[in-house]
Design an enzyme around this catalytic site. Structure first.
Site, PDB file in Angstrom:
ATOM      1  CG  ASP A 139      58.560  67.527  48.213  1.00  0.00           C
ATOM      2  OD1 ASP A 139      59.110  68.566  47.820  1.00  0.00           O
ATOM      3  OD2 ASP A 139      58.268  67.326  49.403  1.00  0.00           O
ATOM      4  CG  ASP A 172      63.236  70.539  48.902  1.00  0.00           C
ATOM      5  OD1 ASP A 172      63.016  71.596  49.527  1.00  0.00           O
ATOM      6  OD2 ASP A 172      62.366  69.667  48.719  1.00  0.00           O
TER       7      ASP A 172
END
Length: 206
Positions: A139, A172
């Protein structure tokens, strides 16, 4: 065949961009706060971190929990891919099909991390029984809107020090946007079939 390539191509594009960004972050950024790069003041930053693979960093308790989760996701991706083919054949609303393609691409993007990154990037947890299927998701987009101590009375997160928004990645974002558009425009994507009410016949008496 072109009708499939159009939408599956969107999924492949999401996967490609997601993986390229993750590789750049892994090889060009330092991990954690030392490598953090401010983009817009203090509230939007690039921040390299890893996620075990579930929402908000949660994990299954079993030693093989991550492998079970990854295997389940692999089966789910096959199902989403089949569903995408189905709605293309059924000529559903093109924007709805596009959203499903984005969701498929995002889901596969994170699945690649879970299956391969434990080997490719050597980022599996130290106690993982095998690096395969135990990779951690990369991430990098961090919206630091608020960070601090959550009051004890707050359910689930009470008493902990946390940030308002989790860190996320391209995959995401694709899933979030796809689901968000479906929720906002669901009435347009799934119009209710209104029953035609036949006009009542009136009897006349002479």
């Amino acid at each position: 065949m072109n009708k499939y390539l159009k939408y599956f191509g969107v999924a492949l594009l999401v996967i490609a961009i997601d993986q390229i960004v993750k590789m750049l972050v892994h090889f060009e950024m330092d991990f954690g706060t030392p490598g953090q790069i401010p983009i817009f003041g203090d509230w939007f930053k690039l921040h390299y971190t890893t996620n075990p693979g579930m929402a908000f960093g949660m994990e299954l308790g079993s030693e093989y929990g991550k492998m079970i989760l990854t295997s389940f996701r692999l089966v789910a991706m096959v199902g989403i891919g089949y569903y995408l083919t189905y709605i293309i054949d059924k000529r559903n609303h093109p924007v709805y099909i596009l959203c499903i393609a984005m969701i498929l691409g995002g889901a596969i993007g994170n699945l690649v991390d879970s299956i391969f990154y434990g080997v490719w990037l050597d980022n599996a947890p130290y106690n993982a029984p095998t690096p395969w299927f135990h990779g951690q998701v990369v991430d990098m987009f961090y919206f630091d809107i608020w960070e601090g101590h959550v009051p004890e009375w707050v359910p689930l997160w009470g008493g902990s020090y946390t940030a308002l928004w989790p860190i996320f990645n391209i995959a995401d974002a694709a899933i979030f946007v796809g689901v968000g558009i479906i929720l906002i425009f669901q009435n347009r994507f799934f119009p209710e079939k209104k029953e035609e009410i036949a006009p009542e016949k009136t009897e006349t008496f002479s």
